[in-house]
Motif scaffolding. Structure first.
Motif, PDB file in Angstrom:
ATOM      1  N   PHE A 144      16.472  35.013 -12.151  1.00 10.27           N
ATOM      2  CA  PHE A 144      16.330  36.191 -11.546  1.00 10.27           C
ATOM      3  C   PHE A 144      16.711  36.409 -10.249  1.00 10.27           C
ATOM      4  O   PHE A 144      16.558  35.440  -9.448  1.00 10.27           O
ATOM      5  CB  PHE A 144      14.698  36.714 -11.756  1.00 10.27           C
ATOM      6  CG  PHE A 144      14.256  36.645 -13.322  1.00 10.27           C
ATOM      7  CD1 PHE A 144      15.083  36.425 -14.373  1.00 10.27           C
ATOM      8  CD2 PHE A 144      13.084  36.901 -13.753  1.00 10.27           C
ATOM      9  CE1 PHE A 144      14.803  36.605 -15.637  1.00 10.27           C
ATOM     10  CE2 PHE A 144      12.684  36.883 -14.910  1.00 10.27           C
ATOM     11  CZ  PHE A 144      13.549  36.785 -16.012  1.00 10.27           C
ATOM     12  N   LYS A 184      18.036  39.750 -14.400  1.00 12.42           N
ATOM     13  CA  LYS A 184      16.812  40.712 -13.973  1.00 12.42           C
ATOM     14  C   LYS A 184      16.760  40.739 -12.493  1.00 12.42           C
ATOM     15  O   LYS A 184      16.666  39.582 -11.768  1.00 12.42           O
ATOM     16  CB  LYS A 184      15.481  40.034 -14.529  1.00 12.42           C
ATOM     17  CG  LYS A 184      15.462  39.675 -15.874  1.00 12.42           C
ATOM     18  CD  LYS A 184      15.899  40.685 -16.886  1.00 12.42           C
ATOM     19  CE  LYS A 184      15.639  40.409 -18.542  1.00 12.42           C
ATOM     20  NZ  LYS A 184      16.418  39.305 -18.969  1.00 12.42           N
ATOM     21  N   ILE A 218      13.781  41.321  -9.742  1.00 12.08           N
ATOM     22  CA  ILE A 218      12.280  41.750  -9.636  1.00 12.08           C
ATOM     23  C   ILE A 218      11.889  42.139  -8.198  1.00 12.08           C
ATOM     24  O   ILE A 218      12.244  41.489  -7.231  1.00 12.08           O
ATOM     25  CB  ILE A 218      11.545  40.583  -9.960  1.00 12.08           C
ATOM     26  CG1 ILE A 218      12.168  39.856 -11.287  1.00 12.08           C
ATOM     27  CG2 ILE A 218      10.071  40.739 -10.021  1.00 12.08           C
ATOM     28  CD1 ILE A 218      11.890  40.756 -12.598  1.00 12.08           C
ATOM     29  N   THR A 245      23.121  49.181 -12.794  1.00 12.24           N
ATOM     30  CA  THR A 245      21.811  48.558 -13.050  1.00 12.24           C
ATOM     31  C   THR A 245      21.162  49.598 -13.906  1.00 12.24           C
ATOM     32  O   THR A 245      21.219  50.875 -13.363  1.00 12.24           O
ATOM     33  CB  THR A 245      21.004  48.074 -11.776  1.00 12.24           C
ATOM     34  OG1 THR A 245      20.711  48.994 -11.082  1.00 12.24           O
ATOM     35  CG2 THR A 245      22.110  46.889 -10.902  1.00 12.24           C
ATOM     36  N   LEU A 281      19.038  44.253 -14.993  1.00 19.88           N
ATOM     37  CA  LEU A 281      17.977  45.215 -15.129  1.00 19.88           C
ATOM     38  C   LEU A 281      16.906  44.811 -13.917  1.00 19.88           C
ATOM     39  O   LEU A 281      16.604  43.904 -13.813  1.00 19.88           O
ATOM     40  CB  LEU A 281      17.249  44.506 -16.513  1.00 19.88           C
ATOM     41  CG  LEU A 281      15.937  45.130 -16.757  1.00 19.88           C
ATOM     42  CD1 LEU A 281      16.188  46.844 -17.184  1.00 19.88           C
ATOM     43  CD2 LEU A 281      15.254  44.491 -18.074  1.00 19.88           C
ATOM     44  N   VAL A 337      13.339  45.484 -12.575  1.00 16.01           N
ATOM     45  CA  VAL A 337      11.829  45.632 -13.001  1.00 16.01           C
ATOM     46  C   VAL A 337      10.917  45.955 -11.614  1.00 16.01           C
ATOM     47  O   VAL A 337      10.808  45.150 -10.843  1.00 16.01           O
ATOM     48  CB  VAL A 337      11.268  44.734 -13.827  1.00 16.01           C
ATOM     49  CG1 VAL A 337       9.913  44.881 -14.325  1.00 16.01           C
ATOM     50  CG2 VAL A 337      12.266  43.979 -14.966  1.00 16.01           C
ATOM     51  N   ALA A 381       9.034  40.731 -17.331  1.00 18.09           N
ATOM     52  CA  ALA A 381      10.412  40.193 -17.798  1.00 18.09           C
ATOM     53  C   ALA A 381      10.629  38.866 -18.410  1.00 18.09           C
ATOM     54  O   ALA A 381      11.421  39.039 -19.123  1.00 18.09           O
ATOM     55  CB  ALA A 381      11.331  40.505 -16.541  1.00 18.09           C
ATOM     56  N   SER A 382       9.903  38.042 -17.711  1.00 16.56           N
ATOM     57  CA  SER A 382       9.850  36.618 -18.221  1.00 16.56           C
ATOM     58  C   SER A 382       9.309  36.273 -19.673  1.00 16.56           C
ATOM     59  O   SER A 382       9.873  35.513 -20.391  1.00 16.56           O
ATOM     60  CB  SER A 382       9.565  35.635 -17.427  1.00 16.56           C
ATOM     61  OG  SER A 382       8.096  35.851 -16.984  1.00 16.56           O
TER      62      SER A 382
END
Length: 320
Positions: free
Chosen positions: A116, A90, A92, A15, A49, A51, A79-80
């Motif tokens: 996510f 993603k 979060i 990641t 990823l 965030v 992100a969105s």
């Protein structure tokens, strides 16, 4: 792929972790930052990823913060709204204690709609008034357990002091947590100790071992080194001296991270512990960002050579 790998306990997960732009950044600048982020990340062989949610931890210590704290944009919003081109899942971060159950429930609904995945973290200070406990937050998430995965944070430094990180991990696993992302690793022995004790406890109790994702980050300056220590990350004295005396502290730190990654990969593979790596890039200096990309590619190659990881076919690699 990320969800499948977590649920199946597959090793070699990769990641990449970023922070959103600072709060108050104008829309044009946010868009520019997002475009550069997308361009860097699209070619990468990563599974997800991350965030981060940026919190002010100044109340945790009386020592002055090396860098001034600046609020960042909400990670889900960034992100969105700005990273849609990145099809990679993603993850979060969110401090559950800052929000009511209703607010968290609504947030989880939005996350699930975007596919996510959440990681709940603690509040920034021990005396912070908690609105929702972690067990309550996990219970809210549980309705998505069949189609999602929830992560948590593990801190090797805490285990070195309290010797109970394996119990904390398994307690969260009882609430549905299936993977744990570590604080940045600079002390190899600290990381090994957590994994070793977790492995021993799981074998003793005949339990499935959750996935451990080790975070690695480049250190580009003496001030950044100071900040890492301010955050509670333990850097062994010998490595600290080597970094400070190095003609190129960034290069030295990257080589140290790659060495740690290789040793942890071997250590976990020998014990059949599902593991992966998270390469953190929270600096704004171009050299440090490029170093993080280099680390992703090197670690992906290492895991591939070890037969642990298969390359993900990105749109860019398919074109080539």
């Amino acid at each position: 792929m990320f969800l499948h790998k977590i649920k199946s306990g597959e090793s070699g997960i990769l990641t990449y972790g970023i922070t959103p732009p600072k709060e108050g950044t104008d829309l044009e600048k946010i868009t520019q930052i997002a475009e550069k982020t997308v361009a860097r990340l699209l070619p990468l062989d990563i599974d997800a990823l991350i965030v981060y949610d940026v919190q002010d931890e100044s109340a945790r210590t009386s020592e002055e913060r090396p860098f001034p704290f600046l609020n960042a944009l909400d990670p889900f919003y960034f992100a969105s709204e700005f990273l849609q081109q990145i099809q990679t899942p993603k993850i979060i971060y969110r401090p559950a204690g800052k929000f009511s159950e209703g607010e968290l429930s609504e947030w989880l609904d939005k996350l699930h709609q975007h596919q996510f995945y959440p990681v709940f973290v603690g509040v920034p200070a021990p005396d912070y008034p908690v609105k929702t406990t972690l067990p309550q937050a996990y219970k809210l998430w549980n309705r998505y357990s069949q189609t999602s995965a929830i992560g948590a944070v593990t801190i090797p430094e805490r285990h070195e002091k309290l010797k109970d990180e394996d119990i904390r991990i398994l307690d969260k696993a009882n609430h549905g947590v299936s993977y744990f992302i570590s604080q940045c690793i600079f002390n190899l022995d600290y990381a090994k100790n957590v994994v070793n004790d977790l492995h021993a406890t799981c074998v003793k109790e005949k339990r499935k071992i959750p996935t451990i994702i080790f975070t690695l980050t480049a250190c580009g300056s003496a001030k950044t080194l100071h900040f890492l220590e301010w955050l509670g990350i333990h850097v062994p004295e010998e490595l600290k001296i080597e970094l400070r005396q190095s003609e190129n502290i960034l290069e030295k730190s990257v080589n140290s991270c790659l060495e740690i990654a290789e040793k942890l990969a071997i250590f976990c593979a020998e014990r059949s512990i599902p593991f992966g790596f998270n390469i953190e890039s929270v600096a704004i200096r171009k050299e440090e960002i490029e170093a993080s990309i280099y680390m992703v590619n090197r670690i992906a190659g290492m895991l591939s050579e070890m037969g642990i990881r298969k390359e993900i076919l990105t749109p860019e690699s398919a074109i080539q």
